[in-house]
Enzyme design. Sequence first.
Site, PDB file in Angstrom:
ATOM      1  N   HIS A   1      24.633  11.372  70.145  1.00 24.92           N
ATOM      2  CA  HIS A   1      25.556  12.276  70.370  1.00 24.92           C
ATOM      3  C   HIS A   1      26.588  13.356  69.659  1.00 24.92           C
ATOM      4  CE1 HIS A   1      29.295  12.149  73.334  1.00 24.92           C
ATOM      5  NE2 HIS A   1      30.002  11.333  72.508  1.00 24.92           N
TER       6      HIS A   1
ATOM      7  N   HIS B   1      33.019  18.104  75.138  1.00 25.27           N
ATOM      8  CA  HIS B   1      32.388  17.404  74.022  1.00 25.27           C
ATOM      9  C   HIS B   1      32.586  15.844  74.901  1.00 25.27           C
ATOM     10  CE1 HIS B   1      30.736  14.949  70.921  1.00 25.27           C
ATOM     11  NE2 HIS B   1      29.255  14.870  72.023  1.00 25.27           N
ATOM     12  N   SER B   2      32.172  14.841  75.131  1.00 21.27           N
ATOM     13  CA  SER B   2      32.318  13.284  75.207  1.00 21.27           C
ATOM     14  C   SER B   2      33.774  13.469  76.380  1.00 21.27           C
ATOM     15  CB  SER B   2      32.277  13.495  73.675  1.00 21.27           C
ATOM     16  OG  SER B   2      32.442  11.356  73.667  1.00 21.27           O
ATOM     17  N   GLN B   3      34.495  12.752  75.827  1.00 18.40           N
ATOM     18  CA  GLN B   3      35.901  12.285  76.013  1.00 18.40           C
ATOM     19  C   GLN B   3      36.341  13.055  76.864  1.00 18.40           C
ATOM     20  OE1 GLN B   3      39.414  11.765  73.366  1.00 18.40           O
ATOM     21  NE2 GLN B   3      40.437  10.418  75.033  1.00 18.40           N
TER      22      GLN B   3
END
Length: 314
Positions: free
Chosen positions: A284, A136-138
């Site tokens: 997000h 997820h994300s980063q």
Amino acid sequence: HGAAQTGTNFTGTPDGRKGWAEYFVEKGYAVYVVDQPTRGRSAWNESVGPLIRFSASQLEQRFTNAAQHKLWPQAALHTQWPGEGPKKGQRGDPVFDQFYASQVPFVRTPVTAQTMTRDGLVALLEKIGPAIVMTHSQSGAMGWLTADARPNLVRALIQVEPSGPPVHDVDDVGAPEFLRDGALARPWGLAAIPINYAPAVSDPSQLAFVRQDKADGPDLARCWLQKTPARQLPNLQKMPMAIVHGEASFHAPFEHCTVKFLEQAGVKPTWIDLGKQGIHGNGHMMMLEKNNIEVAAAMARWLDKAIPAETAAK
């Protein structure tokens, strides 16, 4: 997990509901919830460099109360953050305060974070054997890098709003401009550190990128892509891959750019645009939001098709 987060993103929600880890265990998967090096259960090592963390204001603007701030065109669609009353998604609401309490400092330097986390994930896969990797994300960059380093050990790759878009960040600046080109954050296209292209590349200066003259649609960012003929990403072509994003997230204006970049490099990802699947209002942090199990079920349906049970068991 992503920036400033830990594996607790997946073990529950700030209002006490079931998390994705429990959901997938109930589906019959053995689930490993990891913390990035120097974060959460992984002891801090002060030699790795400076730290950064998110302020409460940044969390409200990007994650929990996007509809009020409207920094990107789709932000007004955000409805799924849990909580009640006028303080929902803001400081002083018990759900927000619980979420804020889970935030931690993280390594500021992408090269360091991506190298350490890739190496840790590779070591884990070499210990436990082939697995589905979800990021997820980063940590999206770490997902590409891990799959690239050990394609034989990544049974499938699920990238939930992975770090992006390719090459340059997109800065959210509010109306009327909304979207502005940001820093060159991923000089290797998908990451800040080397990834294997064909023909081979020894330095990112050998890669040639160009930005679209015109966006693919209203309220969308202009994508950075490779100049043609595009180099291929052969190792990322070897496993099923899904890209997941919410219709109200700050990723909504640019997630198509990640899909286009992969397709140009010979990868064939499945793009799970939740809004187009009838799953509405997600930002997000969808693993914590009110419909988090509905989102998990969408990914589980994809896995059932991408990796039949008899294959997954081998």
